[in-house]
Structures are given as structure tokens and as C-alpha cells.
Design a protein around this motif. Structure first.
Motif, PDB file in Angstrom:
ATOM      1  N   ARG A 128       0.831  -1.220   0.000  1.00  0.00           N
ATOM      2  CA  ARG A 128       0.000   0.000   0.000  1.00  0.00           C
ATOM      3  C   ARG A 128       0.862   1.265   0.000  1.00  0.00           C
ATOM      4  N   ARG A 129       2.156   1.097   0.316  1.00  0.00           N
ATOM      5  CA  ARG A 129       3.047   2.265   0.234  1.00  0.00           C
ATOM      6  C   ARG A 129       4.126   2.000  -0.827  1.00  0.00           C
ATOM      7  N   PHE A 159       2.133   1.258  -4.127  1.00  0.00           N
ATOM      8  CA  PHE A 159       1.085   2.297  -4.043  1.00  0.00           C
ATOM      9  C   PHE A 159      -0.273   1.681  -4.408  1.00  0.00           C
ATOM     10  N   SER A 219      -3.546  -0.283  -2.553  1.00  0.00           N
ATOM     11  CA  SER A 219      -4.181  -0.711  -1.308  1.00  0.00           C
ATOM     12  C   SER A 219      -5.419  -1.561  -1.610  1.00  0.00           C
ATOM     13  N   THR A 256      -2.580   4.582  -4.434  1.00  0.00           N
ATOM     14  CA  THR A 256      -2.328   5.473  -3.293  1.00  0.00           C
ATOM     15  C   THR A 256      -1.172   6.415  -3.604  1.00  0.00           C
ATOM     16  N   GLU A 257      -1.060   7.412  -2.759  1.00  0.00           N
ATOM     17  CA  GLU A 257       0.147   8.245  -2.719  1.00  0.00           C
ATOM     18  C   GLU A 257       0.612   8.189  -1.277  1.00  0.00           C
ATOM     19  N   VAL A 258       1.926   8.335  -1.087  1.00  0.00           N
ATOM     20  CA  VAL A 258       2.400   8.360   0.292  1.00  0.00           C
ATOM     21  C   VAL A 258       2.555   9.816   0.709  1.00  0.00           C
ATOM     22  N   ARG A 282       2.190   8.103   5.190  1.00  0.00           N
ATOM     23  CA  ARG A 282       0.969   7.285   5.168  1.00  0.00           C
ATOM     24  C   ARG A 282       0.443   7.095   3.757  1.00  0.00           C
ATOM     25  N   ALA A 283      -0.216   5.935   3.564  1.00  0.00           N
ATOM     26  CA  ALA A 283      -0.833   5.671   2.257  1.00  0.00           C
ATOM     27  C   ALA A 283      -2.175   6.399   2.189  1.00  0.00           C
TER      28      ALA A 283
END
Ligand code: NAP
Length: 440
Positions: free
Chosen positions: A195-196, A269, A271, A289-291, A295-296
Motif C-alpha cells: 500500500r506504500r 502504491f 491498497s 495510493t500516494e504516500v 501514510r498511504a
């Protein structure tokens, strides 16, 4: 000095390092009983460490040394909380230390998690490692794609085990029932879902490097996912090495990928949003996602990865024991540096959650013994005179409990070695009845 009695619940690394520390501190003046619900010792060394990482398993030699001393005793096949309660143990022993690890999978908390073909890593790893609880998992590996969620070492173990050839399992103690299914696998793509990003992976360099040396699988990283190379300088050295591996995976030429039938695809990236399927998993919906600030954060863009298997490797939580304060949010026993209640302690993953290496449990075990010594010196644990193991034996006899001793375990170990296929150190029994039969 009065003889002191300690009960340790759990015979994995945290349990045996605690017993070792107790011996070191008290020598002749201590008796330690190490309990386990299984008839066999060593916890995650036996059923967690990957079957193709035999050198890591060699640490059990150190625990055996402790187990074979007069003052430490293995008490297998006893479940605390049902065969005997925590309160009863506390009556018998000066201190009780919970070292039961974190045997349950953390839930993803998304739809479709209960579909057939979706497993947590405790179950999936337990399956290929002959854990009696998971031997009948029978995962279907006949689809082309598997998704492994998480970017930690367990996710790596699972991806590697799903990729290896029969020859690559030479010398391992992978369960025969798992090897049979793995060798019929039709997988072509294993997606590792993070997710990251690459700078947030939890994979250690040695383990990550193994992915590049697999016979029939090659790791694929999209160079566009990698941060500027200069940004690696701020990473701690271990993570920097891991990121270097990712950079080398991104540089693998297409003809190498084309030569290998399986691709291990790093999807950063990404999730998981929900698992799709009718009775059985057919795909997984994922959000980009973006970090941000570590955090994601979802971007709203979603896509679906069709797949026939999902293994979620996102961590574990401890199993609570009736009567023992438990922190549901953190998934471990409620404790202050290992102290739960007067005379009741926890150590290892049961204390701190599922992080760190096997070796992390050594200082943990020694630290909890220091706390017990402090509490004894402060007069909090009585003056000795408890019944200890003699009291337990009396109670066990009264309840007709079928205890497995360390000597019994050595018979099981011998039978497992005798049943090994060529080149393998052992074929572990995957059911408790078979273990008990080997003792009789
Ligand atoms: P881990 O290292 O904590 O990794 C868990 C992964 O799951 C992280 O990438 C995490 O991402 C991700 N995750 C958590 N919740 C998620 C969610 N809801 N959705 C998507 N992803 C999620 O845990 P582990 O791999 O289970 O390993 C446990 C411990 O055992 C570790 O200390 C590990 O090093 C050790 N171990 C060592 C070896 C070895 O040395 N050979 C082998 C196996 C295990 P975030 O970072 O974004 O939370």
C-alpha cells in the motif's frame, strides 16, 4: 534461598530465551516448566520459519541445550486456559510468563475476505510447514495469478515458496502435502501488493535478494515507482540495501523475464479495497495510493487484478487467554514492559507485537527475568514455598492430562527424521494423533 518456580507458556524462541535467562540468573535455585499446546516444541522455528531456510532453524539447538538441563522441563500437549487455568498456574508457580506469540492473522477488514481461496499468512505458512491446525487447507493453485498482500518478509517467504521448483526444495522440510500441491501449480504471476512505496518496504536485503536467484521466477519492478536514487541516502543501511535490490530488479532485461515462466510483480502504491468472487476468490479490487507524510492515502483511482488466490501477509495478533487483560486494539496482552498483573508477565510477540527477528527475543527473555527478579526482591511475589512442578503433576494426574515430555519429543523427532524423503531433514507430522502415536 528458597527454590523458585516459573511457568513459561509457549516453547518458541521467546519461551526458551526466558528459560535460559532464568537458568543463568538462579542456577540451581530455579525450576522452569515450559508449556506448549502442541506435543512438539519451538513454536515458529518449527512452523513459521520458511522450510527452505534450514540454517535459521538451527537455533533450536540452543533451545535444546536449555531444555535438556535438569531444571528446565518441557510440558507439551497442554493448553493453558482449558486444561489448566492461568489462576491455577499462578497458585502453583511464583511467576507465570506468557510467551505464546501472535498466532492469529490480522484481518484486512475488507469485503470478500472470507471467500474460498483467501488465506492469512498464519494459515498459509502453517499449511506448508505442517502445522496441525492448517494441514487441510488445500489451496487451489490452478489459476494463473496469486496476489500476496504486504511488503514484509512473510510476503517474501510466501512468494518464494509459490515460485520454487521441486529441485529448489531439496534439503527443505516443506510438508509433503504442500509440495504435492505446489508441484501442480499453474501460477504464472504472483503480485506483491504494497500500500506504500519502495522506501517503505519491510523486507530485509538478504531475503529480498533471494528472489533474483529463483529457477523459474523473476522479480519485476516498474522503474517509474522508484524514487530518485539520491533519496536513498537518507534510508537506514538495511533498507537502502533492500531498495538497491528493487533497483536491480527494475533493470532486469525483458529476455530474462521471458525465459522464466513465473513473474513476481511488485505492485506499489496499491491498497486492497475488496476481494471479489462468487463463493471463491476471482479478483481483488485495489485503490492507487500516494504516500503523504509516511501514510498511504487513496487517490480514488481503482483497478481489479483477476486472481484465484490471495494470501494476506499483513501481520498477526495474539490469542487472548481467559482471565488475562488483553489490548484488543494492539492485538496483544495489556502490559507495562512485560508486566501484566502481579506475578503474571509476557514476553516476545505476546508482549510487543509481531515485529523483529528471532534474535530480538533474546534480550526480551533476559529483560523479563530482570523484571521478575525486581518484583521478587520487592517482596511482590511471596517468599517461595509454592508447589511448582510437583503441584502441576498432581493436578495433571487428577485430570488425566496426557503430557508430552522432552524425551517424548525426541522420539517424535526421531520418527520425523526416519520419515524424511531423500535429502530432507525430516517429514514433520501434521497431526497431533500421529505425534502422540510416535511417543507410545
Ligand atoms: P511486517 O514486516 O510488519 O510487514 C507487514 C506488511 O503488511 C507491511 O508491508 C504493511 O504495510 C502491510 N500491511 C499491514 N496492514 C495492511 C493492510 N491493511 N493493507 C495492506 N497492507 C498492509 O510483517 P511480517 O511480514 O508478517 O513479518 C513479521 C515479523 O517477522 C517481521 O519482523 C519480519 O521481519 C519477521 N520475519 C523475518 C523473516 C526472516 O528474517 N527471514 C521471515 C519472516 C518473518 P505498511 O508498512 O504500510 O503498514
Amino acid at each position: 534461598m528458597a527454590l523458585r518456580h516459573i511457568a513459561v507458556i509457549g516453547s518458541g524462541p521467546a519461551g526458551y530465551y526466558t528459560a535460559e535467562a532464568a537458568l543463568k540468573h538462579w542456577g540451581e535455585d530455579i525450576r522452569v516448566d515450559v508449556f506448549d499446546r502442541l506435543p512438539v516444541p519451538y513454536g515458529l522455528i518449527r512452523t513459521g520459519v520458511a522450510p527452505d531456510h534450514q540454517t535459521i532453524k538451527a537455533v533450536s539447538g540452543r533451545y535444546e541445550k536449555t531444555a535438556l538441563t535438569e531444571n528446565v522441563r518441557f510440558v507439551g500437549n497442554i493448553t493453558i486456559g482449558s486444561d489448566i487455568s492461568i489462576e491455577e498456574l499462578q497458585e502453583l508457580y511464583d511467576a507465570v510468563v506468557i510467551a505464546t506469540g501472535a498466532p492469529h492473522d490480522r484481518k484486512l477488514g475488507i469485503g470478500g475476505e472470507d471467500l474460498r481461496g483467501v488465506y492469512g499468512s498464519a494459515a498459509f505458512v502453517g499449511w506448508y510447514n505442517s502445522h496441525p491446525q492448517f494441514r487441510n487447507l488445500d489451496p487451489d493453485l490452478l489459476g494463473e495469478t496469486a496476489v500476496v498482500i504486504g511488503m514484509g518478509n512473510v510476503a517474501l517467504d510466501v512468494a518464494r515458496i509459490l515460485s520454487k521448483t521441486d529441485e529448489e526444495f531439496q534439503g527443505s522440510d516443506i510438508a509433503a502435502h504442500a509440495l504435492d500441491i505446489l508441484m501442480q501449480s499453474k501460477l504464472k504471476r504472483i503480485v506483491l501488493l504494497g500500500r506504500r512505496g519502495p522506501h517503505q518496504i519491510m523486507m530485509t536485503p538478504k531475503e529480498l535478494g533471494e528472489l533474483a536467484r529463483l529457477e523459474r521466477a523473476s522479480p519485476r519492478v516498474d522503474a517509474a515507482d522508484l524514487p530518485e536514487e539520491g533519496d536513498d541516502a537518507m534510508l537506514e543501511p538495511g533498507l537502502r540495501k533492500s531498495v538497491n535490490h528493487l533497483r536491480s530488479f527494475a533493470a532486469i532485461p525483458e529476455h530474462i523475464h521471458a525465459d522464466k515462466p513465473i513473474e513476481v510483480d511488485f505492485d506499489f502504491f496499491a491498497s486492497p479495497v475488496s476481494i471479489l468472487g462468487n463463493g471463491k476468490v476471482e479478483g481483488i479490487e485495489v485503490e492507487r495510493t500516494e504516500v503523504k507524510a509516511g501514510r498511504a492515502v487513496g487517490t480514488g483511482e481503482t483497478y481489479t487484478i483477476p486472481c484465484g488466490l490471495v494470501v494476506s501477509c499483513i501481520g498477526y495478533h495474539s490469542a487472548n487467554i481467559p482471565g488475562v487483560p488483553f489490548d484488543e486494539r494492539l492485538g496483544r496482552f495489556a502490559n507495562d514492559e512485560g508486566r501484566i498483573l502481579n506475578g503474571l508477565y509476557c514476553v516476545g510477540w505476546a508482549r510487543r507485537g509481531p515485529t523483529g527477528t528471532i534474535g530480538t527475543n533474546k534480550p526480551d527473555g533476559f529483560a523479563i527475568i530482570e523484571k521478575i527478579v525486581e518484583d521478587m526482591d520487592a517482596g511482590l511475589l511471596g517468599r517461595g514455598g509454592k508447589k511448582g512442578r510437583a503441584g502441576f503433576d498432581e493436578l495433571a494426574q487428577g485430570r488425566c492430562l496426557d503430557i508430552v515430555t522432552f524425551r517424548d519429543w525426541k522420539k517424535i523427532e526421531e520418527a520425523e527424521a526416519a520419515a524424511a524423503r531423500d535429502g530432507s531433514p525430516r517429514e514433520k507430522f501434521a497431526d497431533i494423533e500421529a505425534m502422540i502415536r510416535a511417543v507410545k
